[in-house]
Design a protein around this motif. Structure first.
Motif, PDB file in Angstrom:
ATOM      1  N   GLU A  12       0.838  -1.219   0.000  1.00  0.00           N
ATOM      2  CA  GLU A  12       0.000   0.000   0.000  1.00  0.00           C
ATOM      3  C   GLU A  12       0.867   1.261   0.000  1.00  0.00           C
ATOM      4  O   GLU A  12       0.594   2.211  -0.735  1.00  0.00           O
ATOM      5  N   LEU A  13       1.885   1.241   0.849  1.00  0.00           N
ATOM      6  CA  LEU A  13       2.770   2.411   0.927  1.00  0.00           C
ATOM      7  C   LEU A  13       3.439   2.674  -0.422  1.00  0.00           C
ATOM      8  O   LEU A  13       3.505   3.816  -0.887  1.00  0.00           O
ATOM      9  N   ILE A  14       3.938   1.611  -1.024  1.00  0.00           N
ATOM     10  CA  ILE A  14       4.629   1.753  -2.315  1.00  0.00           C
ATOM     11  C   ILE A  14       3.668   2.274  -3.385  1.00  0.00           C
ATOM     12  O   ILE A  14       3.998   3.174  -4.161  1.00  0.00           O
ATOM     13  N   GLU A  15       2.469   1.693  -3.409  1.00  0.00           N
ATOM     14  CA  GLU A  15       1.508   2.089  -4.447  1.00  0.00           C
ATOM     15  C   GLU A  15       0.975   3.508  -4.230  1.00  0.00           C
ATOM     16  O   GLU A  15       0.617   4.200  -5.178  1.00  0.00           O
ATOM     17  N   THR A  16       0.891   3.894  -2.967  1.00  0.00           N
ATOM     18  CA  THR A  16       0.308   5.209  -2.665  1.00  0.00           C
ATOM     19  C   THR A  16       1.333   6.329  -2.724  1.00  0.00           C
ATOM     20  O   THR A  16       1.081   7.386  -3.302  1.00  0.00           O
ATOM     21  N   TRP A  17       2.472   6.090  -2.088  1.00  0.00           N
ATOM     22  CA  TRP A  17       3.437   7.190  -1.939  1.00  0.00           C
ATOM     23  C   TRP A  17       4.609   7.099  -2.903  1.00  0.00           C
ATOM     24  O   TRP A  17       5.434   8.008  -2.970  1.00  0.00           O
TER      25      TRP A  17
END
Lengths: 151, 181
Positions: A12-17
């Motif tokens: 999620e972090l990679i895809e979002t930020w």
């Protein structure tokens, strides 16, 4: 505070930020990096896609401020309040003493007016028509009044 | 400290100091123009919004209170002006959808850099306005999560949700479509 990082949350972090850990929320950054370093193969695909998107976004050109826009904005900015020296300059006066010359000129003019005025007045040639007009406008004879004053 | 220098410059600009005014314009106008350009996808409108943002800033300077960073306040004003314009556009053209990014442009080799940039810009412009704002502030303007959330007047969680949806849409349009072709 130590965050527990899961695979799902890291994805999620990679895809979002984005792919760069520096963009992730600070509170989760360290835990995310630890998990990523421990199991890079689990996140390789997400990282590759995120990196590609980051590059696309990073390649967008920065819009440039035109000179005309900059000047229009500056022109609309607050103006300085006029101080006394500015007011003097506004009227073309360079020093605070400059107004004195104005007073001197005015006083000289007044003096000349007072000294020269009595020479001309009742003795002046005034046509009968003009005298009549003056009498009708003022209600009295100015020539007679001036002669009375002199006597 | 940026906050202090902000305040000093703002105080001087409010008093009409030409150098401070110009410094503020040089420092902050590119960011404002960047937000407006990405949000509106139209150069002329973006310039109008930039000018309007600063006109509001000049009016606000004399009573400015540093409750937030000047850039945060300025970007919020710019963003709200963009929202207003986008709403007006919808009112004028309710049935007309914004241009979508063309994902059928062909293999990547066929796309030159200008086309690729245009496709990304179109895709951003086609996002719902709050997603577009989240993406612009975080991914393009480099604001921190807290700053971006403050500018948008939402929580960091809500910001993350908007950003996640924005990037998912862009991925779908710009990467997945291309990989499938």
């Amino acid at each position: 505070m130590t965050h527990t990082m899961t695979d799902d949350r890291l994805i999620e972090l990679i895809e979002t930020w984005g792919a760069e850990a520096v963009s992730w929320p600070e509170a989760e950054r360290a835990a995310g990096k630890t998990l990523l370093l421990a199991h890079p193969e689990r996140f390789a695909s997400a990282l590759a896609q995120a990196r590609e998107l980051d590059q696309m976004l990073g390649a967008l050109p920065e819009p440039e401020m035109s000179r005309a826009l900059t000047e229009a904005i500056v022109a609309a900015a607050p103006r300085p309040k006029m101080s006394r020296p500015n007011l003097l300059r506004w009227f073309g006066l360079k020093t605070p003493w400059a107004p004195a010359s104005g007073f001197v000129a005015a006083a000289l003019g007044l003096f000349m007016g007072l000294t020269v005025a009595p020479v001309a007045s009742a003795e002046d040639d005034m046509t009968a028509e003009v005298q009549e007009l003056v009498v009708s406008a003022l209600g009295f004879d100015t020539a007679a009044y001036a002669l009375e004053e002199l006597e | 400290m940026a906050f202090t220098s902000d305040l000093d410059q703002i105080t001087r600009a409010a008093a009409g100091d030409a150098a401070a005014v110009r410094a503020i314009v040089n420092r902050y106008s590119p960011g404002v123009l960047g937000i407006a350009t990405r949000m509106l996808g139209d150069k002329a409108e973006a310039e109008d919004v930039t000018q309007e943002t600063f006109i509001r800033a000049w009016k606000a300077l004399p009573s400015w209170e540093p409750r937030a960073k000047f850039s945060t306040w300025l970007h919020r004003v710019a963003l709200n002006l963009c929202y207003d314009r986008l709403r007006k556009r919808r009112e004028v053209l309710p049935d007309e959808l914004p241009d979508r990014a063309d994902t059928a442009l062909g293999p990547q080799d066929a796309l030159d850099q200008a086309q690729r940039v245009r496709a990304v810009e179109d895709a951003i412009s086609a996002l719902p306005e709050r997603q577009s704002a989240a993406l612009t502030l975080c991914a393009l303007q480099g604001h921190s999560q807290t700053e971006a959330a403050e500018i948008m007047e939402i929580s960091v969680e809500a910001l993350e949700s908007l950003l996640a949806r924005a990037r998912r849409t862009l991925r779908g349009q710009l990467l997945d479509g291309r990989n499938a072709s």
